[in-house]
Design an enzyme around this catalytic site. Structure first.
Site, PDB file in Angstrom:
ATOM      1  CD  GLU A  82      -2.861   1.036   2.450  1.00 57.16           C
ATOM      2  OE1 GLU A  82      -2.933  -0.019   3.114  1.00 57.16           O
ATOM      3  OE2 GLU A  82      -3.513   2.056   2.730  1.00 57.16           O
ATOM      4  CE  LYS A 122      -5.740  -1.574   5.534  1.00 58.17           C
ATOM      5  NZ  LYS A 122      -4.845  -0.646   4.811  1.00 58.17           N
ATOM      6  CG  ASP A 163       1.144 -17.350  10.867  1.00 57.31           C
ATOM      7  OD1 ASP A 163       0.328 -16.612  10.283  1.00 57.31           O
ATOM      8  OD2 ASP A 163       0.920 -18.538  11.119  1.00 57.31           O
ATOM      9  CG  HIS A 179      -3.633   7.376   0.743  1.00 60.13           C
ATOM     10  ND1 HIS A 179      -3.196   6.132   0.442  1.00 60.13           N
ATOM     11  CD2 HIS A 179      -4.018   7.320   2.036  1.00 60.13           C
ATOM     12  CE1 HIS A 179      -3.308   5.360   1.497  1.00 60.13           C
ATOM     13  NE2 HIS A 179      -3.802   6.048   2.486  1.00 60.13           N
TER      14      HIS A 179
HETATM   15  P1  NAD Z   1       9.225 -24.597  15.009  1.00 64.58           P
HETATM   16  O1  NAD Z   1       8.548 -25.797  15.537  1.00 64.58           O
HETATM   17  O2  NAD Z   1       9.803 -24.660  13.657  1.00 64.58           O
HETATM   18  O3  NAD Z   1      10.396 -24.158  16.006  1.00 64.58           O
HETATM   19  C1  NAD Z   1      10.239 -24.141  17.403  1.00 64.58           C
HETATM   20  C2  NAD Z   1      11.181 -25.115  18.035  1.00 64.58           C
HETATM   21  O4  NAD Z   1      12.521 -24.704  17.838  1.00 64.58           O
HETATM   22  C3  NAD Z   1      11.008 -25.183  19.541  1.00 64.58           C
HETATM   23  O5  NAD Z   1       9.992 -26.103  19.860  1.00 64.58           O
HETATM   24  C4  NAD Z   1      12.390 -25.602  20.027  1.00 64.58           C
HETATM   25  O6  NAD Z   1      12.476 -27.005  20.106  1.00 64.58           O
HETATM   26  C5  NAD Z   1      13.348 -25.135  18.917  1.00 64.58           C
HETATM   27  N1  NAD Z   1      14.173 -23.966  19.296  1.00 64.58           N
HETATM   28  C6  NAD Z   1      15.492 -23.809  18.950  1.00 64.58           C
HETATM   29  N2  NAD Z   1      15.967 -22.641  19.421  1.00 64.58           N
HETATM   30  C7  NAD Z   1      14.951 -22.034  20.073  1.00 64.58           C
HETATM   31  C8  NAD Z   1      14.820 -20.794  20.765  1.00 64.58           C
HETATM   32  N3  NAD Z   1      15.845 -19.912  20.880  1.00 64.58           N
HETATM   33  N4  NAD Z   1      13.618 -20.476  21.307  1.00 64.58           N
HETATM   34  C9  NAD Z   1      12.576 -21.316  21.194  1.00 64.58           C
HETATM   35  N5  NAD Z   1      12.642 -22.525  20.564  1.00 64.58           N
HETATM   36  C10 NAD Z   1      13.814 -22.884  19.995  1.00 64.58           C
HETATM   37  O7  NAD Z   1       8.294 -23.312  15.018  1.00 64.58           O
HETATM   38  P2  NAD Z   1       7.111 -22.822  15.960  1.00 64.58           P
HETATM   39  O8  NAD Z   1       7.497 -21.450  16.404  1.00 64.58           O
HETATM   40  O9  NAD Z   1       6.747 -23.804  17.011  1.00 64.58           O
HETATM   41  O10 NAD Z   1       5.909 -22.729  14.934  1.00 64.58           O
HETATM   42  C11 NAD Z   1       5.771 -21.641  14.057  1.00 64.58           C
HETATM   43  C12 NAD Z   1       5.116 -22.077  12.761  1.00 64.58           C
HETATM   44  O11 NAD Z   1       3.875 -22.700  13.029  1.00 64.58           O
HETATM   45  C13 NAD Z   1       4.827 -20.917  11.868  1.00 64.58           C
HETATM   46  O12 NAD Z   1       5.275 -21.241  10.574  1.00 64.58           O
HETATM   47  C14 NAD Z   1       3.300 -20.845  11.855  1.00 64.58           C
HETATM   48  O13 NAD Z   1       2.838 -20.318  10.631  1.00 64.58           O
HETATM   49  C15 NAD Z   1       2.913 -22.264  12.054  1.00 64.58           C
HETATM   50  N6  NAD Z   1       1.554 -22.574  12.563  1.00 64.58           N
HETATM   51  C16 NAD Z   1       0.706 -21.612  13.017  1.00 64.58           C
HETATM   52  C17 NAD Z   1      -0.551 -21.971  13.493  1.00 64.58           C
HETATM   53  C18 NAD Z   1      -1.456 -20.887  14.016  1.00 64.58           C
HETATM   54  O14 NAD Z   1      -1.039 -19.761  14.197  1.00 64.58           O
HETATM   55  N7  NAD Z   1      -2.741 -21.162  14.286  1.00 64.58           N
HETATM   56  C19 NAD Z   1      -0.920 -23.306  13.540  1.00 64.58           C
HETATM   57  C20 NAD Z   1      -0.016 -24.270  13.096  1.00 64.58           C
HETATM   58  C21 NAD Z   1       1.230 -23.893  12.611  1.00 64.58           C
END
Ligand code: NAD
Length: 428
Positions: free
Chosen positions: A83, A262, A278, A376
């Site tokens: 935008e 927004k 996300d 704008h």
């Molecule tokens: P992930 O599982 O890829 O990473 C998290 C893991 O990384 C932790 O569980 C830990 O084991 C490890 N880790 C390593 N270094 C770390 C640190 N410094 N701090 C914390 N953990 C560390 O990612 P995530 O964050 O669990 O999930 C994010 C993804 O899930 C995004 O892509 C999102 O879009 C997706 N997602 C979102 C939804 C929702 O928002 N409703 C639902 C499902 C999936």
């Protein structure tokens, strides 16, 4: 004849075949199809590892917001947004905020919530008590799922249980509260909720259905505040009252609050996208939080202090991570994160809250001082000129004349363009 979109084995096609199928289905020209199958930054390999059925990548402009100062640190914020005016408006507002020392921001612990939905429980209130009696065991079970997170100082902190009345009868809803450190944490908490589910069934005698995080991350709150000295507000201090009136309108009226919020998300989502986070999760959390009182309200508050200066604050869930998701994969997200020299994910949430407050100030100022269209107009007029077919130097000329004429419309742009071309043709 109408083409069918049901294509057997579609997911098994390779990139080139997918493009061919799509080209034929959508009747794309060779020129259009040539836009597919390539990527300057992400790379087609990475893109295909990120999502399914990839045919290309989609670019957004990445713009820089200078003048930002958060917790005493100067920042140039790279933001990704389509935008026009968002970047310029934020840069102007950030400059005004510097008069009061910049933004001051803080966060709660990075606590995420996952929900476990349990059905068919005959004694839901006693079942709630039975789960809570086993809280330590539940926390231990959750933490066994993620030794890395626990080692980093995170992990499951608490268990809460609610008995929810629904149209399908009472449900026992268990919340696990997990410190996800530098991760957004969706996968981390979902894994824990899934692991705990069989025990919940055993303790309640019920049947678990959903096990999934809540995007209403109201334990993972980021806050930012700023002071704008009345003399630093353009065009003048009289704008302070206008901004307060505009904010009061938004806080009282959901029709206005939706647009007010927004505008806040213009700043927030643009940084969330640029850091590979996300944005749907953040948007969902923001709007659910705005409605948490039962009335959809503004995410910011604006007041005048004793000196008559403008004081703004924002408080909202910001579940942003630095590990996991696209943040760890996307080369541009990595570059953006590196450029911010962050202490951790909580600092990113602090800066993001400040970006939201900054954009809100820009919008309220423009709306109450001059109306949003003027700000704008310049970029908008250029876009309309391009849509009308202008190219090169014509764009500026058509846009200028549109603005001077006071009406930025496609038909007028076309007429101006025709006139210009005729005049140039006549001169040749
Ligand atoms: P992930 O599982 O890829 O990473 C998290 C893991 O990384 C932790 O569980 C830990 O084991 C490890 N880790 C390593 N270094 C770390 C640190 N410094 N701090 C914390 N953990 C560390 O990612 P995530 O964050 O669990 O999930 C994010 C993804 O899930 C995004 O892509 C999102 O879009 C997706 N997602 C979102 C939804 C929702 O928002 N409703 C639902 C499902 C999936």
């Amino acid at each position: 004849m109408e083409k069918s979109s049901q294509i057997s084995g579609f997911h098994k096609l390779n990139l080139a075949d997918r493009i061919d199928v799509f080209k034929a289905f959508a009747e794309l020209t060779d020129e259009e199809a040539a836009l597919l199958g390539k990527s300057a930054v992400l790379g087609m390999e990475t893109a295909q590892r990120m999502i399914e059925n990839v045919v290309g990548t989609f670019e957004l402009p990445l713009g820089l917001v200078p003048n930002m100062r958060v917790n005493g640190r100067d920042l140039i914020l790279p933001i990704a947004v389509e935008e026009s005016s968002v970047v310029a408006a934020m840069a102007n507002a950030a400059k005004m905020v510097r008069s009061g020392g910049g933004f001051f921001a803080s966060t709660s612990e990075p606590l995420m919530i996952a929900q476990i939905q349990c059905l068919d429980v005959s004694d839901p209130f006693a079942a709630k008590a039975r789960i809570l009696e086993r809280k330590d065991e539940a926390i231990r079970l959750c933490n066994e799922q993620d030794p890395i997170l626990v080692k980093l100082g995170g992990g499951c902190r608490d268990v809460e249980v609610r008995v929810l009345d629904t149209v399908k009868g009472p449900m026992v809803i268990t919340h696990i509260i997990v410190d996800t450190r530098d991760a957004m944490g969706a996968n981390a908490v979902n894994t824990m909720a899934e692991a705990l589910a069989p025990s919940i069934e055993e303790w309640t005698g019920g049947r678990v259905l959903l096990r999934i995080l809540s995007n209403l991350a109201d334990r993972r709150i980021a806050r930012a505040r700023c002071i704008v000295r009345k003399d630093a507000i353009k065009p003048g201090p009289e704008v302070v009252d206008g901004i307060l009136q505009a904010w009061a309108f938004a806080d009282a009226d959901p029709y206005r609050a939706a647009t007010h919020n927004k505008g806040i998300m213009n700043g927030i989502s643009a940084l969330v996208i640029a850091t590979g986070n996300d944005f749907r999760a953040i948007e969902a959390g923001a709007h659910a939080y705005a409605a948490q009182s039962g009335h959809y309200r503004a995410l910011t508050k604006w007041e005048a202090n004793a000196d008559g200066d403008l004081v703004g604050s924002i408080e909202m869930p910001l579940a942003m991570g630095l590990v996991g998701g696209a943040t760890a994969i996307h080369p541009m997200a990595k570059l953006v994160v590196k450029s911010l020299k962050l202490r951790g994910a909580t600092e990113l949430a602090e800066i993001t809250a400040a970006a939201g407050l900054c954009q809100n100030l820009a919008a309220l100022r423009a709306l109450s001082a001059e109306g949003i269209q003027r700000g704008h107009m310049s970029l908008h007029a250029k876009n309309i000129a391009i849509q009308a077919g202008a190219g090169g130097a014509e764009i500026e000329e058509v846009a200028d004349r549109l603005i001077k004429g006071g009406k930025v419309r496609a038909d007028i742009a076309e007429a101006i363009l025709n006139e210009l071309r005729k005049a140039h043709g006549a001169g040749n």
